[in-house]
Design an enzyme around this catalytic site. Structure first.
Site, PDB file in Angstrom:
ATOM      1  CE  LYS A 263      -4.148  -2.208   1.048  1.00  0.00           C
ATOM      2  NZ  LYS A 263      -5.404  -2.191   1.580  1.00  0.00           N
TER       3      LYS A 263
HETATM    4  N1  GLU Z   1      -9.504  -7.830   2.309  1.00  0.00           N
HETATM    5  C1  GLU Z   1      -8.457  -8.913   1.653  1.00  0.00           C
HETATM    6  C2  GLU Z   1      -7.418  -7.882   1.049  1.00  0.00           C
HETATM    7  O1  GLU Z   1      -7.536  -6.669   1.065  1.00  0.00           O
HETATM    8  C3  GLU Z   1      -9.188  -9.513   0.494  1.00  0.00           C
HETATM    9  C4  GLU Z   1      -9.889 -10.881   0.793  1.00  0.00           C
HETATM   10  C5  GLU Z   1     -10.636 -11.620  -0.115  1.00  0.00           C
HETATM   11  O2  GLU Z   1     -10.841 -11.210  -1.301  1.00  0.00           O
HETATM   12  O3  GLU Z   1     -10.968 -12.806   0.320  1.00  0.00           O
HETATM   13  O4  GLU Z   1      -6.617  -8.473   0.470  1.00  0.00           O
END
Ligand code: GLU
Length: 291
Positions: A263
């Site tokens: 990020k």
């Molecule tokens: N929140 C997860 C991420 O930011 C993605 C989870 C999912 O797609 O199962 O990587």
């Protein structure tokens, strides 16, 4: 007619980058191709790291990319009760236990075990839980929790796997080693995973699996870095009696040195690219979805 449901599920703990753009655009394109619906889920269970300004930026960046989703957005921090109910169900099955070691205590135990031969790591390279908390008596567990000690609620993996039996999933994408078709799940590779902590009453695994079921998701389309976590997700689905989606794990967008984007990688952030004049069409081209 049976309609397919897809979801994009970012965590608002930073700004979106090209890797997110690829995942969101692929979900969007596949939902169109299938004549299905795309949902948006905000995975904000980590209340320390998630911020409202990042969530606002997610909506802005996705809209700029031309992505639309079916409202309402599901924000996980508003559904802790759902996750708590699932935990209670697993606890009633005798499949959860609290462990009380701190991170540094666990590192010290692993360092000691490594001196006697390499202690096993999970598919992400993290040492399998080496503690002995599963052996604590019920009275000891109750006493330590009542005393307010920090704890992690872990899944007793061997018992869970024995209960669930053989597990598979249908993969329409590709894993890190190119698997597609029917994949044999191997949840035991993860050891006694954490499903909740004293201060965070669910884990990513539990929340994602429950939400996919509650939202009627039929096709989970996400990055290859989550390929082997699907083993844990299939296990939880069977233990909790939830439906089984189809999985499509997609390639990851890597930086020039071949690393996964983080990020904080400024040059690949959508806001930075937009500020330097990139268009949504340029973004599509950059991630290999251009026409
Ligand atoms: N929140 C997860 C991420 O930011 C993605 C989870 C999912 O797609 O199962 O990587």
């Amino acid at each position: 007619m049976y309609s397919r449901v897809l979801r994009f599920a970012p965590s608002p703990n930073g700004y979106l980058h090209l890797g997110h753009a690829y995942s969101a655009l692929l979900n969007h394109d596949l939902a169109r191709e299938f004549g299905g619906r795309l949902l948006l889920r905000i995975e904000d269970i980590d209340v320390e790291r998630c911020r409202p300004e990042y969530e606002a930026a997610i909506y802005e960046d996705l809209r700029w990319l031309g992505i639309t989703w079916v409202e309402p957005v599901r924000r996980q921090s508003e559904h802790f009760d759902d996750y708590a109910a699932a935990l209670t169900e697993l606890e009633a099955q005798g499949l959860l236990y609290p462990s009380f070691e701190s991170r540094s205590e666990l590192s010290a135990i692993v360092a000691e075990l490594d001196r006697h031969g390499h202690w096993p790591r999970d598919p992400d390279g993290v040492p399998i839980y080496p503690g002995r908390a599963r052996k604590l008596s019920a009275a000891e567990r109750t006493r330590r929790r009542a005393a307010g000690e920090p704890f992690a609620l872990r899944l007793a993996m061997d018992a869970a796997v024995a209960r669930a039996g053989a597990l598979r999933w249908t993969e329409t994408g590709a894993g890190p080693h190119g698997q597609a078709g029917i994949v044999t799940a191997a949840p035991q590779l993860w050891g006694d995973v954490v499903l909740a902590r004293k201060e965070t009453p669910t884990s990513y695994h539990l929340a994602a699996v429950l939400d996919d079921a509650l939202q009627g998701v039929t096709d989970v389309v996400r990055g290859q870095d989550l390929f082997w976590t699907t083993s844990i997700h299939r296990l939880l689905q069977v233990l909790l009696g939830l439906p089984e989606p189809t999985y499509h794990h997609h390639k990851l967008i890597l930086d020039d040195d071949g690393h996964k984007l983080s990020k904080s990688t400024k040059s690949t952030g959508l806001r930075e690219l937009r500020a330097t004049g990139a268009t949504p069409r340029d973004i599509r081209r950059m991630v290999g979805l251009g026409r």
